[in-house]
Write a protein that holds these residues in place. Structure first.
Motif, PDB file in Angstrom:
ATOM      1  N   LEU A 175       0.830  -1.207   0.000  1.00  0.00           N
ATOM      2  CA  LEU A 175       0.000   0.000   0.000  1.00  0.00           C
ATOM      3  C   LEU A 175       0.866   1.259   0.000  1.00  0.00           C
ATOM      4  CD1 LEU A 175      -2.677  -1.120   2.626  1.00  0.00           C
ATOM      5  CD2 LEU A 175      -3.036  -0.820   0.162  1.00  0.00           C
ATOM      6  N   ARG A 176       1.850   1.292   0.868  1.00  0.00           N
ATOM      7  CA  ARG A 176       2.645   2.507   1.037  1.00  0.00           C
ATOM      8  C   ARG A 176       3.690   2.684  -0.069  1.00  0.00           C
ATOM      9  NH1 ARG A 176       3.090   5.221   5.698  1.00  0.00           N
ATOM     10  NH2 ARG A 176       5.301   5.508   5.246  1.00  0.00           N
ATOM     11  N   ASP A 177       4.463   1.627  -0.298  1.00  0.00           N
ATOM     12  CA  ASP A 177       5.634   1.783  -1.176  1.00  0.00           C
ATOM     13  C   ASP A 177       5.318   1.567  -2.643  1.00  0.00           C
ATOM     14  OD1 ASP A 177       6.938   2.131   1.206  1.00  0.00           O
ATOM     15  OD2 ASP A 177       7.762   0.107   1.273  1.00  0.00           O
ATOM     16  N   ARG A 178       4.386   0.682  -2.943  1.00  0.00           N
ATOM     17  CA  ARG A 178       4.092   0.394  -4.351  1.00  0.00           C
ATOM     18  C   ARG A 178       2.925   1.214  -4.865  1.00  0.00           C
ATOM     19  NH1 ARG A 178       6.443  -4.796  -5.225  1.00  0.00           N
ATOM     20  NH2 ARG A 178       8.313  -4.738  -3.929  1.00  0.00           N
ATOM     21  N   LEU A 179       1.972   1.501  -3.987  1.00  0.00           N
ATOM     22  CA  LEU A 179       0.767   2.184  -4.454  1.00  0.00           C
ATOM     23  C   LEU A 179       0.674   3.625  -3.954  1.00  0.00           C
ATOM     24  CD1 LEU A 179      -1.625  -0.865  -4.025  1.00  0.00           C
ATOM     25  CD2 LEU A 179      -0.902   0.156  -6.190  1.00  0.00           C
ATOM     26  N   GLY A 180       1.633   4.042  -3.156  1.00  0.00           N
ATOM     27  CA  GLY A 180       1.701   5.450  -2.729  1.00  0.00           C
ATOM     28  C   GLY A 180       0.646   5.848  -1.708  1.00  0.00           C
ATOM     29  N   LEU A 181       0.005   4.865  -1.074  1.00  0.00           N
ATOM     30  CA  LEU A 181      -1.041   5.184  -0.097  1.00  0.00           C
ATOM     31  C   LEU A 181      -0.416   5.237   1.302  1.00  0.00           C
ATOM     32  CD1 LEU A 181      -3.982   3.050  -1.522  1.00  0.00           C
ATOM     33  CD2 LEU A 181      -3.453   5.460  -1.911  1.00  0.00           C
TER      34      LEU A 181
END
Ligand code: FES
Ligand code: FES
Length: 157
Positions: free
Chosen positions: A29-35
């Motif tokens: 979520l954080r690193d690949r999808l920028g969330l």
């Protein structure tokens, strides 16, 4: 490491992404999808900062693999409201002063949503119990409980 493409619903949108077998949901979520609304506190299931909803249930996203959400629905804080149209829980947290540093807030909001989706009129004790897996080092919890209770009483969610 081999990657596999998984498909799932993320904040209401069909999403496909190739992930390694050992990639954690929170890292996808954080690193690949920028969330980056989903936070990492302890990284071992104790603090609730990484809470997201999977099929409407709270999940510590630091404890499950990205591949485990294949075919499921994931809701993160980014899918809760927008800058222009806050979710009632977000508005209540602001109005009631339930946010200080804000680090616990995304997880708290999602835990609160899952509670109110299951039980529209929780008691203060039930609210406290439901958010007991979400640690807040700032607020002392009373204002967070006030905010959740306010939304329950207003019948808007
Ligand atoms: S970062 Fe997942 S529970 Fe603390
Ligand atoms: S507002 Fe700072 S940890 Fe909850």
């Amino acid at each position: 490491m081999d990657k596999k493409t998984i498909a799932f619903i993320l904040n209401g949108a069909k999403t496909e992404i190739a992930v390694e077998s050992n990639l954690l949901l929170v890292d996808m979520l954080r690193d690949r999808l920028g969330l980056t609304g989903t936070k990492i506190g302890c990284g071992e299931g104790d603090c609730g900062a990484c809470t997201v909803l999977v099929d409407g249930k709270t999940v510590n996203s630091c404890l499950i693999l990205a591949r485990q959400v294949e075919g499921h629905e994931v809701l993160t804080v980014e899918g809760l409201g927008t800058y222009d149209k806050l979710h009632p829980l977000q508005a209540a947290f602001i109005d009631e002063g339930a946010v200080q540093c804000g680090f616990c807030t995304p997880g708290m909001l999602l835990s609160a949503k899952s509670l109110l989706d299951e039980n529209s009129q929780p008691t203060r004790q039930q609210i406290a119990q439901h958010i007991s897996g979400n640690l807040c080092r700032c607020t002392g919890y009373a204002k967070i409980i006030n905010a959740i209770e306010k939304v329950a009483k207003s019948h808007e969610r």
